[in-house]
Scaffold this motif. Structure first.
Motif, PDB file in Angstrom:
ATOM      1  N   THR A  11      10.541  29.839  61.505  1.00 49.78           N
ATOM      2  CA  THR A  11      10.860  28.964  62.627  1.00 49.78           C
ATOM      3  C   THR A  11      11.189  27.589  62.055  1.00 49.78           C
ATOM      4  OG1 THR A  11       9.294  30.169  64.007  1.00 49.78           O
ATOM      5  CG2 THR A  11      10.014  28.020  64.811  1.00 49.78           C
ATOM      6  N   ASN A  12      12.360  27.045  62.428  1.00 54.08           N
ATOM      7  CA  ASN A  12      12.725  25.731  61.903  1.00 54.08           C
ATOM      8  C   ASN A  12      12.065  24.623  62.723  1.00 54.08           C
ATOM      9  OD1 ASN A  12      14.300  25.308  64.198  1.00 54.08           O
ATOM     10  ND2 ASN A  12      16.246  25.655  63.152  1.00 54.08           N
ATOM     11  N   SER A  13      12.336  23.385  62.354  1.00 50.22           N
ATOM     12  CA  SER A  13      11.681  22.242  62.994  1.00 50.22           C
ATOM     13  C   SER A  13      12.041  22.090  64.469  1.00 50.22           C
ATOM     14  CB  SER A  13      12.013  20.956  62.238  1.00 50.22           C
ATOM     15  OG  SER A  13      13.407  20.760  62.224  1.00 50.22           O
ATOM     16  N   SER A  14      13.170  22.663  64.896  1.00 49.75           N
ATOM     17  CA  SER A  14      13.530  22.572  66.312  1.00 49.75           C
ATOM     18  C   SER A  14      13.081  23.803  67.109  1.00 49.75           C
ATOM     19  CB  SER A  14      15.042  22.368  66.466  1.00 49.75           C
ATOM     20  OG  SER A  14      15.745  23.476  65.955  1.00 49.75           O
ATOM     21  N   GLY A  15      12.325  24.693  66.471  1.00 50.85           N
ATOM     22  CA  GLY A  15      11.763  25.850  67.166  1.00 50.85           C
ATOM     23  C   GLY A  15      12.636  27.091  67.158  1.00 50.85           C
ATOM     24  N   GLN A  16      13.780  27.040  66.493  1.00 48.76           N
ATOM     25  CA  GLN A  16      14.640  28.214  66.412  1.00 48.76           C
ATOM     26  C   GLN A  16      14.102  29.175  65.360  1.00 48.76           C
ATOM     27  OE1 GLN A  16      18.312  26.123  65.509  1.00 48.76           O
ATOM     28  NE2 GLN A  16      19.133  26.781  67.488  1.00 48.76           N
ATOM     29  N   GLN A  17      14.140  30.458  65.696  1.00 48.22           N
ATOM     30  CA  GLN A  17      13.673  31.464  64.752  1.00 48.22           C
ATOM     31  C   GLN A  17      14.859  32.104  64.043  1.00 48.22           C
ATOM     32  OE1 GLN A  17      11.042  34.311  66.515  1.00 48.22           O
ATOM     33  NE2 GLN A  17       9.362  32.864  66.553  1.00 48.22           N
ATOM     34  N   THR A  18      14.647  32.427  62.792  1.00 48.40           N
ATOM     35  CA  THR A  18      15.653  33.134  62.014  1.00 48.40           C
ATOM     36  C   THR A  18      14.947  34.148  61.127  1.00 48.40           C
ATOM     37  OG1 THR A  18      17.562  32.918  60.556  1.00 48.40           O
ATOM     38  CG2 THR A  18      15.701  31.488  60.093  1.00 48.40           C
ATOM     39  N   LYS A  19      15.656  35.218  60.827  1.00 51.85           N
ATOM     40  CA  LYS A  19      15.143  36.237  59.918  1.00 51.85           C
ATOM     41  C   LYS A  19      16.039  36.259  58.688  1.00 51.85           C
ATOM     42  CE  LYS A  19      13.266  39.470  63.267  1.00 51.85           C
ATOM     43  NZ  LYS A  19      13.337  40.838  63.802  1.00 51.85           N
ATOM     44  N   MET A  20      15.416  36.204  57.531  1.00 54.74           N
ATOM     45  CA  MET A  20      16.157  36.326  56.288  1.00 54.74           C
ATOM     46  C   MET A  20      15.785  37.676  55.685  1.00 54.74           C
ATOM     47  SD  MET A  20      18.424  34.716  54.489  1.00 54.74           S
ATOM     48  CE  MET A  20      18.373  32.972  54.758  1.00 54.74           C
ATOM     49  N   GLN A  21      16.799  38.490  55.433  1.00 58.90           N
ATOM     50  CA  GLN A  21      16.582  39.830  54.893  1.00 58.90           C
ATOM     51  C   GLN A  21      16.797  39.796  53.386  1.00 58.90           C
ATOM     52  OE1 GLN A  21      19.595  41.559  57.343  1.00 58.90           O
ATOM     53  NE2 GLN A  21      18.162  42.014  59.002  1.00 58.90           N
ATOM     54  N   TYR A  22      15.802  40.317  52.653  1.00 57.59           N
ATOM     55  CA  TYR A  22      15.827  40.285  51.196  1.00 57.59           C
ATOM     56  C   TYR A  22      15.941  41.681  50.617  1.00 57.59           C
ATOM     57  CZ  TYR A  22      14.541  35.397  51.278  1.00 57.59           C
ATOM     58  OH  TYR A  22      14.556  34.043  51.472  1.00 57.59           O
ATOM     59  N   ARG A  23      16.610  41.756  49.461  1.00 56.51           N
ATOM     60  CA  ARG A  23      16.727  43.003  48.705  1.00 56.51           C
ATOM     61  C   ARG A  23      16.602  42.662  47.228  1.00 56.51           C
ATOM     62  NH1 ARG A  23      20.477  45.992  45.789  1.00 56.51           N
ATOM     63  NH2 ARG A  23      20.469  48.245  46.198  1.00 56.51           N
ATOM     64  N   ALA A  24      15.670  43.320  46.557  1.00 58.14           N
ATOM     65  CA  ALA A  24      15.495  43.142  45.115  1.00 58.14           C
ATOM     66  C   ALA A  24      15.794  44.465  44.433  1.00 58.14           C
ATOM     67  CB  ALA A  24      14.082  42.687  44.788  1.00 58.14           C
ATOM     68  N   ALA A  25      16.768  44.460  43.528  1.00 56.56           N
ATOM     69  CA  ALA A  25      17.069  45.629  42.702  1.00 56.56           C
ATOM     70  C   ALA A  25      16.466  45.348  41.331  1.00 56.56           C
ATOM     71  CB  ALA A  25      18.564  45.858  42.612  1.00 56.56           C
ATOM     72  N   ILE A  26      15.495  46.169  40.951  1.00 54.01           N
ATOM     73  CA  ILE A  26      14.783  45.987  39.682  1.00 54.01           C
ATOM     74  C   ILE A  26      15.159  47.148  38.774  1.00 54.01           C
ATOM     75  CG2 ILE A  26      12.532  45.734  38.581  1.00 54.01           C
ATOM     76  CD1 ILE A  26      11.541  44.979  41.537  1.00 54.01           C
ATOM     77  N   PHE A  27      15.792  46.845  37.653  1.00 53.37           N
ATOM     78  CA  PHE A  27      16.239  47.868  36.711  1.00 53.37           C
ATOM     79  C   PHE A  27      15.126  48.123  35.699  1.00 53.37           C
ATOM     80  CE2 PHE A  27      19.847  46.009  38.718  1.00 53.37           C
ATOM     81  CZ  PHE A  27      20.622  47.111  39.025  1.00 53.37           C
ATOM     82  N   LYS A  28      14.659  49.361  35.674  1.00 54.71           N
ATOM     83  CA  LYS A  28      13.457  49.716  34.923  1.00 54.71           C
ATOM     84  C   LYS A  28      13.613  49.586  33.420  1.00 54.71           C
ATOM     85  CE  LYS A  28      11.665  52.786  38.490  1.00 54.71           C
ATOM     86  NZ  LYS A  28      11.316  54.174  38.825  1.00 54.71           N
TER      87      LYS A  28
END
Length: 132
Positions: free
Chosen positions: A89-106
């Motif tokens: 939630t930002n300072s003005s009360g708006q919500q946002t979703k950040m989608q993350y993806r981690a590719a880990i090479f073994k």
């Protein structure tokens, strides 16, 4: 508790867990393309056998106060893919979703993290790094 203390705590938990669990500490080379959304360090506590993951970084720490549950989206002999969503939630009360993806090479333990804002935005932020 600060981020470093939490990371050490998470790492200790991973070492004390079952033999199949492992903790990866990943240092990222952040650039302008990371846009501040991909941070400089990620900690993953991964149990491939159980398919469970805990993820932590500075943003997760700030928003959630500690590690959060992530999803082991893919696991093969060559790489693991971990995904998670951080809702803010930002300072003005708006919500946002950040989608993350981690590719880990073994093999060489390199990692690529991408962050994409929800809501149909075309932005994509990315950084690469190395895990130990």
């Amino acid at each position: 508790m600060n981020f470093t203390t939490v990371c050490l705590f998470v790492a200790t938990l991973g070492l004390a867990g079952p033999a199949m669990a492992k903790v990866l500490d990943c240092a990222m080379a952040t650039t302008q393309s990371s846009g501040g959304w991909v941070t400089d360090r990620y900690i993953f506590d991964i149990d491939e056998a159980a398919g469970s993951v805990q993820a932590n970084d500075g943003l997760i720490q700030s928003v959630h106060g500690g590690p959060m549950v992530a999803k082991l989206s893919d696991s093969s002999a060559k790489k693991m893919v971990v995904t998670w969503t951080v809702q803010m939630t930002n300072s003005s009360g708006q919500q946002t979703k950040m989608q993350y993806r981690a590719a880990i090479f073994k093999g060489d333990k390199t990692i690529t993290v991408t962050a994409t804002p929800g809501g149909g935005y075309s932005n994509r932020f990315e950084a690469r790094g190395k895990c130990k």
